[in-house]
Design an enzyme around this catalytic site. Sequence first.
Site, mmCIF file in Angstrom:
data_model
loop_
_atom_site.group_PDB
_atom_site.id
_atom_site.type_symbol
_atom_site.label_atom_id
_atom_site.label_comp_id
_atom_site.label_asym_id
_atom_site.label_seq_id
_atom_site.Cartn_x
_atom_site.Cartn_y
_atom_site.Cartn_z
ATOM 1 C CG ASP A 1 -1.758 1.176 1.427
ATOM 2 O OD1 ASP A 1 -2.506 1.597 0.595
ATOM 3 O OD2 ASP A 1 -1.646 1.754 2.586
ATOM 4 C CG ASP B 1 -2.112 2.199 6.437
ATOM 5 O OD1 ASP B 1 -2.123 3.315 6.660
ATOM 6 O OD2 ASP B 1 -2.381 1.826 5.293
ATOM 7 C CG ASP C 1 -1.795 7.452 0.317
ATOM 8 O OD1 ASP C 1 -1.545 8.652 0.593
ATOM 9 O OD2 ASP C 1 -2.027 6.908 -0.431
#
Length: 223
Positions: A7, A169, A9
């Site tokens: 991922d 995250d 961001d």
Amino acid sequence: MRTVVFDLDGTLADTSGDLLAAANACFQAMGEGDVLRVETDAGTALRGGKAMLTLGLTRLGRMDAALVDSYYPMLLEAYGAAIDTHTFLYPGAMQAVADLSAMGYGVGICTNKPEALAEQLMASLGARDAFGALVGADTLAVRKPDPEPLFETARRLGGDPAKTLLIGDSVTDRETARAAGVPSVLVTFGPSGEDMAALTPEALLHDYADLPDMVQDLIGVNR
């Protein structure tokens, strides 16, 4: 080839400062000034533009889905105009990427950021060439947590989608990996890090220096 997909961001980079600045540009245009702050709202920033607009409008007592939709293009324009003012790559991230590549893994990015903005950001950070593929929110007709963007990233890397691992995250990343039937590793150093253990990923990552060994344990050739 086995692949490791990141991922963007909150996983590779902390982009919250520039995302919140773009949202605040919209609130300024509404005559409201800066409504969102990094200290309290970084976690929302990493869930995307519409999440930030929704939070700010709710805080102002002005929540209206039509208003969110109408200001979203302005947010994207403001973000693209100042995409890397406050953004930084997490310590050790690019060394871990280089190590994984040297170990023979295909390394790519699967993000819910629009593809053009993700490409722009990674290029501006000088990190795009380290990744063999990048799939964004609008690359396909579906986005995470649908597993197809993850599968497509693995395929573009020349890998087997069943032999990949997702580093993320958020609950979105956890659900994406679960839907794909592959392991997930969630980072604990992002704004929502304290919540990651409750999502029961295959592993929690506290320091990027530990990632190569973690990947070997989860999807290494002897697995």
